[in-house]
Design an enzyme around this catalytic site. Structure first.
Site, short mmCIF file in Angstrom:
data_model
loop_
_atom_site.label_atom_id
_atom_site.label_comp_id
_atom_site.label_asym_id
_atom_site.label_seq_id
_atom_site.Cartn_x
_atom_site.Cartn_y
_atom_site.Cartn_z
N CYS A 123 0.83 -1.18 0.09
CA CYS A 123 0.02 -0.04 0.02
C CYS A 123 0.80 1.16 -0.23
O CYS A 123 1.04 2.00 1.08
CB CYS A 123 -0.97 0.09 1.30
SG CYS A 123 -2.01 -1.10 1.37
N ALA A 124 1.45 1.49 -0.94
CA ALA A 124 2.75 2.28 -1.11
C ALA A 124 2.49 3.70 -1.01
O ALA A 124 3.28 4.39 -0.43
CB ALA A 124 3.46 1.99 -2.49
N ALA A 125 1.50 4.42 -1.65
CA ALA A 125 1.41 5.76 -1.55
C ALA A 125 1.02 6.18 -0.17
O ALA A 125 0.71 5.41 0.80
CB ALA A 125 0.09 6.13 -2.48
N CYS A 171 -1.91 2.49 11.35
CA CYS A 171 -1.86 3.89 12.35
C CYS A 171 -3.27 3.70 13.04
O CYS A 171 -3.90 4.97 13.40
CB CYS A 171 -1.74 5.20 11.47
SG CYS A 171 -2.90 5.62 10.04
#
Length: 465
Positions: free
Chosen positions: A277-279, A393
């Site tokens: 989930c790179a962005a 998070c």
């Protein structure tokens, strides 16, 4: 509806309204009125309609009234909204203490006018007389609220007169919604839950991750080196893009807690790793800086474009895969996978205070189910002996400790690789008894002129056998 004035103050004179609606609509708007009216509307959108603040404030697809404001007015609107959302239960308690009966069910618009004004009076450096005057004007211009203009005037004038007493009286009210406070208490106990709730009232810090020479860059930028290797800047006005090193791509903005997961892999030189989930790319950049050959997977075209732009500024390259990570299968199994999964974001409310008012426990449970599917797929992409670092998070164990325990219970080829607290001096308290990483917004206290706090984050290191 009667004003509850226990100090027997003399009643304020009623605000006269002799203008017809047609005449009022033709009247020029007072300076600052549009900002307050927009703030009240957007507060209603977040609290009543559960719309994300980021979406509303987006300058391309966001709220038209907000986009029409000047840069300075948009900044003030954002300040009012974030302050109101951070302190909402206390603001509502302050207002309720001055009215002997609750506002009628159909008076939500009036409620938001009062909250917006109270946030400015109690927590922002805005002239109080202007706040009262503009709120009364708002009430007079809205047919739903016109009959309450006298009440608005009286309540807000009392807030101005009794500001210190009101702040003291509402300090015992939890600043987070009841559902979230219950989750915090269940996970962390009463004392720590209260600390976390209070710490979320403090605006977020600006932390930077550098490519190399963190000590040197801390000195250049006047920052403080943190246990995560991040650089924390002192509070300052202006844009980070004007700071030394930005144009050359020497560093990027990344909360100290968000910098932890990529570091949990250890030595990555020459290893093949996927960021699923790179962005927007902060963790991808860390993996590249550590020497890994990185495949960056991102489903959203807009977020993928942003990821590419960010890596380009940093002078970094990666292999990009556009699509759903649940269908991604590499040609050969990988040495490692970073899955920073989409979550409720309850650990980021210092910068996203709307989260607690747009999310709920059912939302967390749905997101946890999605995370579990993602994690189970991620494990299949890694070769024997390879690592999967799962992170998010969220502050809720449903999305963290409980999820990991559930997956480990029925995947015998997977085991937890405990984090060694000795490798994290200054953050030993963040390593759990089972060896996971769990940060909260109350960690990293302020010192020497530098603000404290960090995002709430969870990370677990899993090894495939």
């Amino acid at each position: 509806m009667v004003l509850n004035d226990t100090k027997n103050k003399k009643p304020n004179r009623p605000v006269r309204n002799n203008s017809s609606p047609a005449r009022q609509s033709a009247e020029p708007k007072k300076p600052g009125l549009e900002v307050r009216a927009t703030a009240a509307k957007l507060l209603a959108a977040v609290v009543d309609r559960k719309i994300s603040l980021d979406g509303i404030l987006d300058l391309t697809h966001g709220n038209p009234a907000y986009k029409a404001l000047s840069d300075a007015d948009r900044a003030l609107t954002r300040a009012i909204l974030t302050t109101a959302l951070r302190h909402l239960p206390r603001l509502e308690a302050a207002i309720a203490s001055m009215i002997d009966t609750s506002l009628p069910d159909g008076a939500r618009a009036l409620h938001h006018v009062l909250v917006v004004a109270a946030a400015q009076i109690l927590h922002l450096d805005v002239p109080s007389h202007a706040v009262v005057d503009l709120a009364v004007e708002q009430a007079n211009r809205d047919p739903r609220n016109r009959r309450f203009a006298k009440l608005v005037n009286a309540v807000l004038r009392r807030l101005v007169r009794e500001k210190d007493e009101i702040l003291a009286a509402t300090a015992s009210v939890s600043p987070v919604p009841d559902w979230f406070r219950a989750r915090l208490v269940a996970a962390y106990g009463e004392a720590e839950a209260a600390q976390i709730a209070e710490s979320q009232l403090v605006p977020p810090t600006i932390d930077l991750t550098v490519k190399a020479d963190a000590t040197v860059w801390a000195e250049k930028l006047g920052g403080k080196l943190l246990p995560t290797g991040s650089i924390r800047l002192p509070s300052f006005e202006g844009s980070v893009t004007a700071l030394e090193g930005f144009d050359r791509g020497e560093w990027w903005v990344q909360d100290a807690a968000a910098a932890i997961p990529a570091k949990l892999f250890g030595d990555l030189k020459g290893k093949r790793v996927a960021d699923l989930c790179a962005a927007p790319g902060g963790k991808t950049a860390q993996l590249i800086s550590a020497g890994a050959e990185v495949t960056a997977v991102e489903q959203s075209p807009n977020r993928l474009a942003r990821l590419k732009e960010n890596l380009s500024r940093l002078g970094m390259t990666a292999e990009f895969m556009a699509g759903d990570l649940l269908t991604y299968v590499p040609e050969q199994k990988l040495d490692g996978v970073l899955l920073d999964a989409p979550c409720s974001s309850t650990g980021t409310t210092r910068r996203h205070p709307d989260v607690l008012w747009t999310k709920s426990l059912p939302d967390i449970e749905k997101l946890a189910a999605l995370q579990e599917r993602m994690l189970r797929h991620a494990v299949t992409l890694v070769k024997s002996g390879g690592l999967v670092v799962f992170s998010n998070c969220s502050l809720d164990p449903i999305e963290g400790e409980e999820l990991i325990d559930k997956v480990l219970a029925d995947m015998p080829t997977l085991s937890r690789l405990p984090v060694d607290p000795a490798n994290w001096p200054g953050l030993e308290q963040a390593v759990t008894a089972k060896g996971d990483f769990r940060t909260t917004p109350s960690m990293l206290p302020s010192s020497e002129g530098y603000p404290g706090g960090m995002d709430g984050f969870f990370a677990s290191v899993l090894q495939v056998r």
